[in-house]
Structures are given as C-alpha cells and as structure tokens.
Design a protein around this motif. Structure first.
Motif, PDB file in Angstrom:
ATOM      1  N   UNK A  78       0.830  -1.204   0.000  1.00  0.00           N
ATOM      2  CA  UNK A  78       0.000   0.000   0.000  1.00  0.00           C
ATOM      3  C   UNK A  78       0.864   1.254   0.000  1.00  0.00           C
ATOM      4  N   UNK A  79       2.202   1.059  -0.054  1.00  0.00           N
ATOM      5  CA  UNK A  79       3.152   2.160  -0.091  1.00  0.00           C
ATOM      6  C   UNK A  79       3.980   2.083  -1.372  1.00  0.00           C
ATOM      7  N   UNK A  80       4.348   3.223  -1.941  1.00  0.00           N
ATOM      8  CA  UNK A  80       5.240   3.208  -3.105  1.00  0.00           C
ATOM      9  C   UNK A  80       6.665   2.871  -2.690  1.00  0.00           C
ATOM     10  N   UNK A  81       7.490   2.464  -3.652  1.00  0.00           N
ATOM     11  CA  UNK A  81       8.882   2.102  -3.367  1.00  0.00           C
ATOM     12  C   UNK A  81       9.775   3.318  -3.164  1.00  0.00           C
ATOM     13  N   UNK A  82       9.534   4.356  -3.928  1.00  0.00           N
ATOM     14  CA  UNK A  82      10.406   5.527  -3.885  1.00  0.00           C
ATOM     15  C   UNK A  82      10.286   6.237  -2.526  1.00  0.00           C
ATOM     16  N   UNK A  83      11.400   6.562  -1.862  1.00  0.00           N
ATOM     17  CA  UNK A  83      11.343   7.202  -0.543  1.00  0.00           C
ATOM     18  C   UNK A  83      10.622   8.546  -0.538  1.00  0.00           C
ATOM     19  N   UNK A  84      10.774   9.317  -1.605  1.00  0.00           N
ATOM     20  CA  UNK A  84      10.095  10.615  -1.661  1.00  0.00           C
ATOM     21  C   UNK A  84       8.587  10.417  -1.796  1.00  0.00           C
ATOM     22  N   UNK A  85       8.197   9.460  -2.615  1.00  0.00           N
ATOM     23  CA  UNK A  85       6.774   9.162  -2.737  1.00  0.00           C
ATOM     24  C   UNK A  85       6.204   8.627  -1.426  1.00  0.00           C
ATOM     25  N   UNK A  86       6.980   7.813  -0.718  1.00  0.00           N
ATOM     26  CA  UNK A  86       6.526   7.309   0.580  1.00  0.00           C
ATOM     27  C   UNK A  86       6.338   8.471   1.560  1.00  0.00           C
ATOM     28  N   UNK A  87       7.235   9.454   1.476  1.00  0.00           N
ATOM     29  CA  UNK A  87       7.094  10.629   2.339  1.00  0.00           C
ATOM     30  C   UNK A  87       5.818  11.395   1.998  1.00  0.00           C
ATOM     31  N   UNK A  88       5.498  11.499   0.715  1.00  0.00           N
ATOM     32  CA  UNK A  88       4.265  12.176   0.300  1.00  0.00           C
ATOM     33  C   UNK A  88       3.041  11.423   0.832  1.00  0.00           C
ATOM     34  N   UNK A  89       3.089  10.109   0.787  1.00  0.00           N
ATOM     35  CA  UNK A  89       1.979   9.318   1.329  1.00  0.00           C
ATOM     36  C   UNK A  89       1.809   9.595   2.812  1.00  0.00           C
ATOM     37  N   UNK A  90       2.918   9.633   3.529  1.00  0.00           N
ATOM     38  CA  UNK A  90       2.861   9.920   4.967  1.00  0.00           C
ATOM     39  C   UNK A  90       2.209  11.271   5.236  1.00  0.00           C
ATOM     40  N   UNK A  91       2.610  12.285   4.491  1.00  0.00           N
ATOM     41  CA  UNK A  91       2.074  13.633   4.713  1.00  0.00           C
ATOM     42  C   UNK A  91       0.586  13.681   4.376  1.00  0.00           C
ATOM     43  N   UNK A  92       0.191  13.050   3.286  1.00  0.00           N
ATOM     44  CA  UNK A  92      -1.225  13.079   2.895  1.00  0.00           C
ATOM     45  C   UNK A  92      -2.092  12.268   3.857  1.00  0.00           C
ATOM     46  N   UNK A  93      -1.582  11.145   4.340  1.00  0.00           N
ATOM     47  CA  UNK A  93      -2.337  10.395   5.341  1.00  0.00           C
ATOM     48  C   UNK A  93      -2.534  11.236   6.602  1.00  0.00           C
ATOM     49  N   UNK A  94      -1.483  11.909   7.034  1.00  0.00           N
ATOM     50  CA  UNK A  94      -1.592  12.738   8.230  1.00  0.00           C
ATOM     51  C   UNK A  94      -2.557  13.905   7.997  1.00  0.00           C
ATOM     52  N   UNK A  95      -2.542  14.491   6.806  1.00  0.00           N
ATOM     53  CA  UNK A  95      -3.486  15.565   6.470  1.00  0.00           C
ATOM     54  C   UNK A  95      -4.917  15.051   6.556  1.00  0.00           C
ATOM     55  N   UNK A  96      -5.142  13.861   6.022  1.00  0.00           N
ATOM     56  CA  UNK A  96      -6.484  13.288   6.081  1.00  0.00           C
ATOM     57  C   UNK A  96      -6.918  13.045   7.520  1.00  0.00           C
ATOM     58  N   UNK A  97      -6.043  12.408   8.293  1.00  0.00           N
ATOM     59  CA  UNK A  97      -6.403  12.001   9.651  1.00  0.00           C
ATOM     60  C   UNK A  97      -6.524  13.169  10.620  1.00  0.00           C
TER      61      UNK A  97
END
Length: 228
Positions: A78-97
């Motif tokens: 459920x996470x992308x491989x690229x570290x920068x993309x993973x960081x974007x996922x983290x930020x967007x999940x936190x924004x949602x939550x």
C-alpha cells in the motif's frame, strides 16, 4: 482470524477495512456499542477504535494498524517504493487524519441537519435508552471538541469554503496521474478517500463535490479497488 473492532461509520475504521480488502486479508468484525467502549481496556486501552486483534497482539490506531498490516502482509504493498513518494503518502495520510477528519466530524455530527441522519447510525448497536439520548447528547459533546480544535467556531460558509479549497487541491493532484501519489493506488488515496466520503455524505457536501468531476472519478476508482 484477525478481528477488527470498529464503529461502522468511522472513517478510520473504513480506512482499515479498505486496506484489509486491498491486501485480501480475511478478517471478522466486532461492532462496538458506544456504551461498551470504556469497558474494553483489554482490546483498546486508549478507548478508541479501530483496534485490530492478531493472534499474538492487538494494535490500536489506524495509522499503526496499517503499518502492522504492511509488515505482516507486504504484497500488494500500500506504499510506493520511492522514498520521496513514501514521504508524500505519509504527509497526505496525516493531512487526512488530522485535518480533513475535523471537517467530517463537524459537518456530520455537530450540524443538526446531518446529525439527525448520522448519530442514530453511530448509536445503532446501543440499548434503546442510549439510542434515544444519543441525538441530543453526542452532537453537544462533539461540538465541544470541534470548538476546542477551532473549526467548530467558524461559520458554516467558511467551513464549506475551506472544504472547497481542499477539493480543489485534490482535483489538481489526481489530474496528473489519476491517483494522489506515484500514479497508482496507495495509502494516501485510501486515507483521503475515507474522510472525503464522509464529507460527501452530508447535505452540504454533495453539491460541493459535484463541482469537481475529477475528484468524483478518482473516488469511484478508489472505491472500486478497495470496497470490502
């Protein structure tokens, strides 16, 4: 068997259900009555759901649950491989939550016209006296929470304008590659979808979403891929 303790209408529980479905992990659901939650310290010491019981441990909080699922069931990820993309996922999940959640809570539970629909669903598994009190008590309790957070002190027009800006931002992100990050479904899509789905389910939300066709198309894709 994995057991999910939940409130059905919670966006955080929806987030966990969709990740479980995406990963094709079998599980069973225990719907927790509001009045039972304080007495489930063996399941959720924080007094919150979702909580996910594995054979060897219980994990509480949707963010921690998803990461435990990723560790135990890494494919499909459920996470992308690229570290920068993973960081974007983290930020967007936190924004949602931590941000979008307050909009859905304010609109669904504290605005009387929507609370009349959603509060009975929240208390549906409680005894009849609690179900009778819930429409009067729960919006007041939640209004104090949203007032303390700040959003509950804003006029409706301002809240709706902020939601419009959030939808505009999502529309810009999904227009590039169909998803929020890395051109494929990730946790960012599921987390943001879960909150926006709740906002859309309000009387005021549906007309706002109608102005953003790319958001609606993206929501339909996410739902089709992750709906339990």
């Amino acid at each position: 068997m994995i057991t999910l303790y939940q409130f059905e209408i919670s966006p955080f529980c929806d987030k966990v259900r969709r990740v479980l479905h995406w990963k094709k992990v079998p599980y069973e659901i225990v719907e927790v009555p509001l009045t039972r939650l304080p007495f489930l310290s063996d399941v959720t010491p924080t007094g919150k759901v979702p909580a996910l019981r594995f054979e060897d441990r219980i994990v509480v909080d949707s963010t921690d649950i998803v990461r435990e699922l990723e560790k135990r069931f890494p494919s499909p990820s459920i996470f992308p491989d690229d570290p920068v993309d993973r960081a974007r996922v983290h930020v967007l999940e936190d924004w949602a939550d931590e941000s979008l959640y307050w909009y859905e809570l304010t609109m669904r539970i504290t605005w009387a016209n929507n609370a009349a629909t959603w509060v009975p669903k929240l208390a549906a598994n409680d005894p009849a006296p609690i179900r009778a009190l819930a429409p009067h008590l729960i919006p007041r309790v939640m209004a104090r929470a949203t007032h303390g957070q700040g959003l509950g002190r804003k006029p409706r027009a301002q809240v709706l304008e902020e939601v419009r800006r959030h939808l505009e931002a999502v529309e810009s992100m999904v227009s590039a590659g169909g998803y929020l990050v890395a051109g494929r479904l990730t946790l960012a899509d599921i987390a943001v979808y879960a909150q926006l789905h709740c906002i859309r389910g309000t009387e005021e939300g549906e007309p706002l979403f109608a102005r953003f066709p790319l958001v609606l198309e993206w929501m339909a894709r996410v739902d089709a891929e992750t709906r339990p």
